[in-house]
Motif scaffolding. Sequence first.
Motif, short mmCIF file in Angstrom:
data_model
loop_
_atom_site.label_atom_id
_atom_site.label_comp_id
_atom_site.label_asym_id
_atom_site.label_seq_id
_atom_site.Cartn_x
_atom_site.Cartn_y
_atom_site.Cartn_z
N GLY A 171 -62.57 29.59 37.91
CA GLY A 171 -62.85 31.03 37.91
C GLY A 171 -64.19 31.34 37.27
N GLN A 188 -67.01 30.27 39.53
CA GLN A 188 -67.11 31.24 40.62
C GLN A 188 -67.85 32.49 40.17
N LEU A 208 -54.59 29.17 51.26
CA LEU A 208 -53.13 29.17 51.23
C LEU A 208 -52.57 29.51 52.59
N ASN A 237 -49.62 30.10 53.51
CA ASN A 237 -48.52 31.06 53.59
C ASN A 237 -49.00 32.51 53.47
N LEU A 238 -50.30 32.70 53.27
CA LEU A 238 -50.83 34.06 53.17
C LEU A 238 -51.62 34.39 54.44
N LEU A 253 -57.89 37.12 47.61
CA LEU A 253 -56.96 36.75 46.54
C LEU A 253 -57.66 36.87 45.19
N GLN A 259 -58.48 41.76 45.18
CA GLN A 259 -58.09 42.69 46.22
C GLN A 259 -58.60 44.09 45.89
N ILE A 272 -52.64 47.43 45.78
CA ILE A 272 -53.56 46.80 46.72
C ILE A 272 -53.75 47.72 47.92
N ARG A 314 -54.35 47.81 51.36
CA ARG A 314 -54.33 46.85 52.48
C ARG A 314 -55.31 47.21 53.58
N VAL A 316 -42.50 46.88 45.81
CA VAL A 316 -43.89 47.32 45.62
C VAL A 316 -44.68 46.26 44.84
N SER A 321 -45.46 43.18 47.06
CA SER A 321 -46.35 43.31 48.21
C SER A 321 -47.62 44.06 47.91
N ARG A 322 -47.67 44.80 46.81
CA ARG A 322 -48.82 45.68 46.62
C ARG A 322 -49.57 45.47 45.31
N THR A 323 -49.27 44.42 44.56
CA THR A 323 -50.03 44.23 43.33
C THR A 323 -50.66 42.83 43.33
N ARG A 324 -51.67 42.66 42.50
CA ARG A 324 -52.30 41.35 42.38
C ARG A 324 -51.33 40.32 41.81
N ALA A 381 -49.31 39.10 44.67
CA ALA A 381 -50.09 38.20 45.52
C ALA A 381 -50.21 36.83 44.85
N ASN A 382 -50.41 36.84 43.52
CA ASN A 382 -50.52 35.58 42.79
C ASN A 382 -49.23 34.77 42.84
N TYR A 423 -47.01 34.73 45.31
CA TYR A 423 -46.98 34.08 46.62
C TYR A 423 -47.97 32.91 46.66
N ALA A 424 -49.14 33.11 46.06
CA ALA A 424 -50.18 32.07 46.08
C ALA A 424 -49.69 30.81 45.37
N ALA A 483 -54.02 27.40 44.67
CA ALA A 483 -54.07 28.68 43.97
C ALA A 483 -54.96 28.55 42.73
N GLY A 530 -58.84 30.25 41.76
CA GLY A 530 -59.06 31.10 40.60
C GLY A 530 -57.88 31.97 40.21
N VAL A 531 -56.69 31.68 40.72
CA VAL A 531 -55.50 32.43 40.30
C VAL A 531 -55.16 32.04 38.86
#
Lengths: 508, 328
Positions: free
Chosen positions: A77, A80, A94, A96-97, A105, A108, A115, A117, B179, B182-185, B188-189, B191-192, B200, B204-205
């Motif tokens: 990180g 980057q 990834l 799965n995304l 990622l 966002q 987020i 979308r 929510v 599906s809608r927050t970082r 998302a992390n 799922y990553a 991941a 940089g997760v």
Amino acid sequence: MSGQHALLEARSIGKSFFGIPALDEVDFTLQAGEIHALLGENGAGKSTLIKILTGVYRRDRGTISLEGSEIYPDTVGEAQALGIGTVYQEVNLLENLTVAENLFLGRQPRRLGMIDRRAMRNRSKALLERYGLHIDVDALLSSYSVAIRQIIAIARAVDLSGKVLVLDEPTASLDANEVKGLFTVLRQLREDGVGIVIITHFLDQVYEIADRVTVLRNGRLVGSRAISELPRLDLISMMLGRELQHITRDHQAEPETIDDRGAPSIQFQNYGKKGSVAPFDLDIRPGEVVGIAGLLGSGRSETAFLLFGIDRADSGTATIDGEQVSITSPEAAIANRFGFCPEERKTDGIVGDLSVADNIALALQARRGWMRPISSSAKRELADSFIKSLDIRPADRERPIKFLSGGNQQKAILARWLATDPRLLILDEPTRGIDIGAHAEILKMIERLCSQGMSLVVISSELEELTAVAHRVIVLSDRRHVAELSGHQLTTDGIIRAIAGTGETEAA
Amino acid sequence: MIHARNLPFVTTLAIFVIAYGLCVLQFPNMLSTRVIGNLLTDNAFLGIAAVGMTFVILSGGIDLSVGSVIAFTSVFVAVMVGSFGVHPLTAFLAALVISTLFGCLMGAMIRYLLIPPFVVTLAGMFLARGAAYLVSTQSVPITHEFIDTMLGFYIRFPGGGRLTLLAMVMLVVFAVGIVVASRTRFGANVYAIGGNLQSAELMGVPVGATTIRIYALSGFLSGLAGIVYTLYTSSGYSLATVGVELDAIAAVVIGGTLLTGGVGLIAGTFVGILLQGLIQTYIVFDGTLSSWWTKIVIGILLFVFIVLQRTIIWYSDRRLAVRQLKEV
């Protein structure tokens, strides 16, 4: 400000793992708007250097400066954020995304903490269009080909970092058209002033795209040159080097004696596998050492995998003493008295937590089957005899093998196969990561074994080593057997010319 | 648009609708709001715990401590309120703090000591269960006028059904969970990390912080489930809710979440909970079937879904391979 300084400058970088140096006094300089190829064989230290530059490892010694100011990236990180983005060969994005989720990622676009979308989708589309990609960014990444994923990964890295882009083997799984597309993208980025570091083992591509090359070998810097001033032959000898001076076989006198050893005992005809190695013929006589030479990725190890049944051949036949056999698994290969010492000793060779004695008895036990265990006294005897004859140190059969040095581990693996009394022993990089003393011992051992009538196939990226031990050398390039050298043709220069495809030595 | 990997969710939803339709054909009374209200209330604590479990499984982990934490929380709350006269709200707060910290600790061990989640949460399971015994081995009844007020609060449906406070809590937890996922970082992390931990990390997760938060969230929701369970049974008992974590895992998997992580929906878990509740309700209505039929049906459903997920992955991989062949 950045005018006087190189974009990225590494000086005297050193890094050791568990006391074993992986990089020693390596310098590396990258200019803005330059494509710089980083070359070297396996274990040369390319990935270690990359990982230090991109914050995966911390350097032990040396300095890294970006646009003139020293940096200490501790995590990916951080690197980057400083402007150094990386695209790794396999572990990449990834699946799965969705495409858009991958691109954004960790960054966002948000509205009221949620987020956004729609914004993410629009920005993703706009971003990818700059690379000529018009795809559905809401589809899962896994629904796209590797080539497209590669571009997406580059788009992400450049958008995120923007100064330095590091690509680790980006073309390894792309076809010619895809490579062309990728290179168009890279040239455009070069125009935009991005500094690009590319690791690859395809020399054609190096000459096509790179401005400059830096070559590493055994953790040291061999040199850094502009590609326009570097003929291909020189580049290959920089990569493969010539360090071993001792033990050289007198090849002038030999060819006859080899032929005298009679008909080949093991024959592979038209043997090959699609996508792995093009069909080849290989005859191995008793007591003969056949060397296999080629650059990384030329199909060296793949040839070994085919011979030992790890990969299944999809064409051709194998014959032993005139009888056709089918070698479809390592088990079948062992039943035909083949042995194989793999390149990755630590992961594929030793069983680290087992004792030296257990490691030595492994292949013999496997051939006997679990119904007929080797008694512990027989195992002790077996281990002790090999520890003595191969001079494995420390001479303690009960010690877990992971505590032995690389050279002694290699000897124990050799002992494992010798215990099964093989007719053919395949050695993939038998001397990698082994100190000079053990190195010479292993080469001597190879000579002794073939004088006892055993056949060996030795794969090595050390050309001096191959010319020293082999009676014949098969040269591979682009997953094809391109030449077979023996007698007076068998010299390091001959091999290098054959790899480069410029010599008249193809006839054999 | 339906991604191939959300197909298990769609399938579960379809199965639920069809199953419910068949049940209603046989017992028209099952359509009543009364039945629906009860179904939601009876499964409220399980649903809340299953939301936490979904996050854990999405990240590629597992949390076996859920049932024990619920039991501990319920005994803890009951003893605090019943024996020490603490106000229920104070007891709730204390219980939530303890369970959340417990989750944090497990998450930190998983991340920094690199111990597999299965092992860490197994130890957590024994620890929490033991701690529950330590508080009390008896079933502790709980009466407090504040609690009575809470239990007395409900919204009446037309048709006589009641949406109790407990059911409302569960619905809110599901809504917030959807929510967050599906809608927050953070979501998302999660799922990553579940998709590929190494990738991941290279992208940089913040893997460490996220892992700790995931298990803290599961701990918090287990604590909340424990509170709801205490209210639901009006008592705390250290032997209660043995194996509830497995029911929660079943709901998550039936809801279409991949046990290997990275793919799934919180809404799927909700349908998974409803499906389990439906089976139980059907058995009650039938009256001749034993309650272990619930387990058998859930077992069969689990098998079906695991096979279904495998098939979908194979199918989509093969389709991709075919497409790439065509491109060449």
